[in-house]
Design a protein around this motif. Structure first.
Motif, PDB file in Angstrom:
ATOM      1  N   PRO A  15       0.579  -1.477   0.709  1.00  0.00           N
ATOM      2  CA  PRO A  15       0.048   0.430  -0.308  1.00  0.00           C
ATOM      3  C   PRO A  15       0.768   1.475  -0.080  1.00  0.00           C
ATOM      4  CG  PRO A  15      -0.623  -1.679   1.358  1.00  0.00           C
ATOM      5  CD  PRO A  15       0.312  -2.188   1.706  1.00  0.00           C
ATOM      6  N   CYS A  16       0.840   2.461  -1.257  1.00  0.00           N
ATOM      7  CA  CYS A  16       1.599   3.464  -1.055  1.00  0.00           C
ATOM      8  C   CYS A  16       0.811   4.885  -0.764  1.00  0.00           C
ATOM      9  CB  CYS A  16       2.297   2.817  -2.658  1.00  0.00           C
ATOM     10  SG  CYS A  16       0.980   3.147  -4.085  1.00  0.00           S
ATOM     11  N   TRP A  17      -0.858   5.096  -1.131  1.00  0.00           N
ATOM     12  CA  TRP A  17      -0.357   6.171  -1.221  1.00  0.00           C
ATOM     13  C   TRP A  17      -1.960   6.556  -1.085  1.00  0.00           C
ATOM     14  CZ3 TRP A  17       1.139  11.020  -1.405  1.00  0.00           C
ATOM     15  CH2 TRP A  17       0.393  11.686  -1.568  1.00  0.00           C
ATOM     16  N   ILE A  18      -2.630   7.521  -0.539  1.00  0.00           N
ATOM     17  CA  ILE A  18      -4.203   7.354   0.197  1.00  0.00           C
ATOM     18  C   ILE A  18      -4.855   8.725  -0.579  1.00  0.00           C
ATOM     19  CG2 ILE A  18      -3.972   5.458   2.406  1.00  0.00           C
ATOM     20  CD1 ILE A  18      -3.693   8.408   3.991  1.00  0.00           C
ATOM     21  N   ASP A  19      -6.335   8.629  -0.866  1.00  0.00           N
ATOM     22  CA  ASP A  19      -6.887   9.622  -1.022  1.00  0.00           C
ATOM     23  C   ASP A  19      -7.882  10.002  -0.074  1.00  0.00           C
ATOM     24  OD1 ASP A  19      -8.337   8.874  -3.485  1.00  0.00           O
ATOM     25  OD2 ASP A  19      -6.530   9.481  -4.939  1.00  0.00           O
ATOM     26  N   PHE A  36      -4.419  17.752  11.671  1.00  0.00           N
ATOM     27  CA  PHE A  36      -3.453  17.014  11.922  1.00  0.00           C
ATOM     28  C   PHE A  36      -2.138  18.304  11.509  1.00  0.00           C
ATOM     29  CE2 PHE A  36      -5.574  13.087   9.620  1.00  0.00           C
ATOM     30  CZ  PHE A  36      -5.422  12.046  11.204  1.00  0.00           C
ATOM     31  N   GLY A  37      -2.392  19.276  10.930  1.00  0.00           N
ATOM     32  CA  GLY A  37      -1.457  20.768  10.835  1.00  0.00           C
ATOM     33  C   GLY A  37      -1.350  20.306   9.661  1.00  0.00           C
ATOM     34  N   TRP A  38      -1.605  20.041   8.019  1.00  0.00           N
ATOM     35  CA  TRP A  38      -1.360  19.179   7.256  1.00  0.00           C
ATOM     36  C   TRP A  38      -0.804  20.918   6.703  1.00  0.00           C
ATOM     37  CZ3 TRP A  38      -4.521  15.125   5.268  1.00  0.00           C
ATOM     38  CH2 TRP A  38      -3.987  13.621   5.912  1.00  0.00           C
ATOM     39  N   THR A  39      -0.111  20.622   5.648  1.00  0.00           N
ATOM     40  CA  THR A  39      -0.207  22.326   4.682  1.00  0.00           C
ATOM     41  C   THR A  39      -0.664  21.705   3.954  1.00  0.00           C
ATOM     42  OG1 THR A  39       1.640  22.720   5.252  1.00  0.00           O
ATOM     43  CG2 THR A  39       1.509  23.253   3.395  1.00  0.00           C
ATOM     44  N   PHE A  40      -1.014  22.554   2.495  1.00  0.00           N
ATOM     45  CA  PHE A  40      -2.101  21.912   0.609  1.00  0.00           C
ATOM     46  C   PHE A  40      -1.775  22.556   0.098  1.00  0.00           C
ATOM     47  CE2 PHE A  40      -4.962  21.316   4.547  1.00  0.00           C
ATOM     48  CZ  PHE A  40      -4.677  19.063   4.497  1.00  0.00           C
ATOM     49  N   TYR A  52      -7.140  18.322  -7.291  1.00  0.00           N
ATOM     50  CA  TYR A  52      -5.861  17.535  -7.127  1.00  0.00           C
ATOM     51  C   TYR A  52      -5.118  18.044  -5.911  1.00  0.00           C
ATOM     52  CZ  TYR A  52      -3.794  13.360  -6.117  1.00  0.00           C
ATOM     53  OH  TYR A  52      -3.402  12.106  -5.001  1.00  0.00           O
ATOM     54  N   VAL A  53      -5.659  18.101  -4.543  1.00  0.00           N
ATOM     55  CA  VAL A  53      -4.791  18.993  -3.294  1.00  0.00           C
ATOM     56  C   VAL A  53      -3.427  17.819  -2.658  1.00  0.00           C
ATOM     57  CG1 VAL A  53      -5.234  20.570  -1.905  1.00  0.00           C
ATOM     58  CG2 VAL A  53      -6.571  20.821  -3.084  1.00  0.00           C
ATOM     59  N   VAL A  54      -2.838  18.437  -3.036  1.00  0.00           N
ATOM     60  CA  VAL A  54      -1.590  17.539  -1.696  1.00  0.00           C
ATOM     61  C   VAL A  54      -0.990  17.493  -0.557  1.00  0.00           C
ATOM     62  CG1 VAL A  54       0.485  16.290  -1.785  1.00  0.00           C
ATOM     63  CG2 VAL A  54      -0.822  16.494  -3.542  1.00  0.00           C
ATOM     64  N   ALA A  55      -1.937  16.982   0.477  1.00  0.00           N
ATOM     65  CA  ALA A  55      -1.407  17.514   1.879  1.00  0.00           C
ATOM     66  C   ALA A  55       0.093  16.930   1.772  1.00  0.00           C
ATOM     67  CB  ALA A  55      -2.569  16.428   2.829  1.00  0.00           C
ATOM     68  N   SER A  56       0.710  17.419   3.093  1.00  0.00           N
ATOM     69  CA  SER A  56       2.177  17.436   2.882  1.00  0.00           C
ATOM     70  C   SER A  56       2.285  17.971   5.161  1.00  0.00           C
ATOM     71  CB  SER A  56       3.156  18.331   2.531  1.00  0.00           C
ATOM     72  OG  SER A  56       3.491  19.661   2.032  1.00  0.00           O
ATOM     73  N   LEU A  57       3.491  17.747   5.116  1.00  0.00           N
ATOM     74  CA  LEU A  57       3.719  17.827   6.483  1.00  0.00           C
ATOM     75  C   LEU A  57       4.434  19.808   6.231  1.00  0.00           C
ATOM     76  CD1 LEU A  57       5.508  15.399   8.311  1.00  0.00           C
ATOM     77  CD2 LEU A  57       2.909  15.764   7.974  1.00  0.00           C
ATOM     78  N   ALA A  67      -3.679  13.295  -0.232  1.00  0.00           N
ATOM     79  CA  ALA A  67      -4.145  14.319  -1.742  1.00  0.00           C
ATOM     80  C   ALA A  67      -5.685  14.357  -1.051  1.00  0.00           C
ATOM     81  CB  ALA A  67      -4.053  13.618  -2.628  1.00  0.00           C
ATOM     82  N   VAL A  68      -6.962  14.647  -0.783  1.00  0.00           N
ATOM     83  CA  VAL A  68      -8.171  15.695  -1.161  1.00  0.00           C
ATOM     84  C   VAL A  68      -8.279  16.119  -2.662  1.00  0.00           C
ATOM     85  CG1 VAL A  68      -9.879  16.612  -0.281  1.00  0.00           C
ATOM     86  CG2 VAL A  68      -7.543  16.154   1.323  1.00  0.00           C
TER      87      VAL A  68
END
Length: 285
Positions: A15-19, A36-40, A52-57, A67-68
């Motif tokens: 398993p490698c990714w979730i969205d 979670f304090g994510w940056t988008f 398509y919005v990627v969440a990161s730290l 991703a959302v």
């Protein structure tokens, strides 16, 4: 686990990714940002339909965690989607059909043709559980995992674990050893892959664990309900995370303690269920 300077890559079967594909992307960003304090980072250029919005730290792909995206109702009820790494998505999709599963959407290229994020197929296993097969391009998968505020595990919950393994074993190379954390599927060699790439200290850190534990990729649990993925996120403090989630509009469904974790299952304001999991090792482990 802290992220490494080496990119995290995922061998076939891991398993490698979730969205998440919620009806209201902005509301989801507000909730998960608070939790979670994510940056988008918006990944689609202006004028292109959808989002398509990627969440990161930290706002970079080096710490990408999830991703959302714009809501796509093809997979049914709103849920966190789990992506399964494959070497060849066309070959894997064909194998899905041979093993009694269903290819919901055939393999397609995701992202710009000159620099594709990857190739994806939406599939369902013989018990109806939806997943995505992912042949990585530039989107390698989650780059930080198991650290607070990141993806921990996707747990395969099924009414028939033996039937599930009859599908995922040939498709993904999953194995289950009764003496190794019963119900934990593993991909042989995955621990060595991590040690040689993004997680060089994995064997030292897991010195207490039985042989083969570093190869674990997904718990498999038996339950009478429909087959589903239970997506768990690591948190520093379960109770504090629950309080934040409730303040942001979530509903707490249950709380549990295991010898290793303190967990809470919550439903986000738009209906997606997730687990908040605090690692709590027994004394001496």
């Amino acid at each position: 686990m802290e992220h490494s300077t080496a990119p995290r890559t995922y061998p076939h079967g891991v398993p490698c990714w979730i969205d998440l594909e919620p009806p209201d992307v902005d509301a989801a960003l507000a909730f998960y940002g608070a939790l979670f304090g994510w940056t988008f980072t918006e990944k689609l250029p202006p004028g292109v339909p959808g989002r398509y919005v990627v969440a990161s730290l930290d706002g970079t792909d080096a710490t990408a965690v999830a991703a959302v995206a714009t809501h796509v109702p093809a997979d049914g009820a709103l849920a966190w989607n789990t992506y399964l790494a494959v070497d060849d998505v066309a070959a894997a999709a064909a194998r899905v059909a041979e093993l009694g599963g269903t290819v919901v959407t055939p393999p397609e290229t995701v992202g710009p043709p000159d620099r594709p994020a990857g190739r994806m197929a939406r599939v369902r296993d013989p018990q109806g559980l939806p997943s995505r097969l992912w042949e990585a391009g530039t989107r390698l998968g989650a780059q930080v995992v198991n650290a607070p505020g990141t993806w921990n595990f996707s747990v395969l919950i099924t009414p028939d674990p033996a039937a599930a393994l009859a599908f995922y074993g040939p498709l993904l190379g999953w194995e289950v050893d009764p003496e190794l954390a019963a119900g934990m599927a593993r991909v042989p060699g995955y621990g060595r892959h991590l040690a040689g790439t993004s997680d060089p200290d994995i064997f030292e850190r897991q010195a207490f664990a039985p042989p083969g534990f570093a190869d674990a990729v997904a718990p498999i649990e038996s339950d009478d309900g429909p087959a589903r993925w239970s997506v768990a996120f690591a948190v520093e403090d379960r109770d504090a995370a629950v309080a934040v989630a409730e303040d942001a509009g979530a509903t707490v469904l249950s709380t549990t303690e295991t010898p290793w974790t303190r967990d809470a299952e919550v439903r986000d304001p738009q209906g997606a269920v997730l687990v908040l999991s605090q690692f709590s090792a027994p004394d001496g482990a």
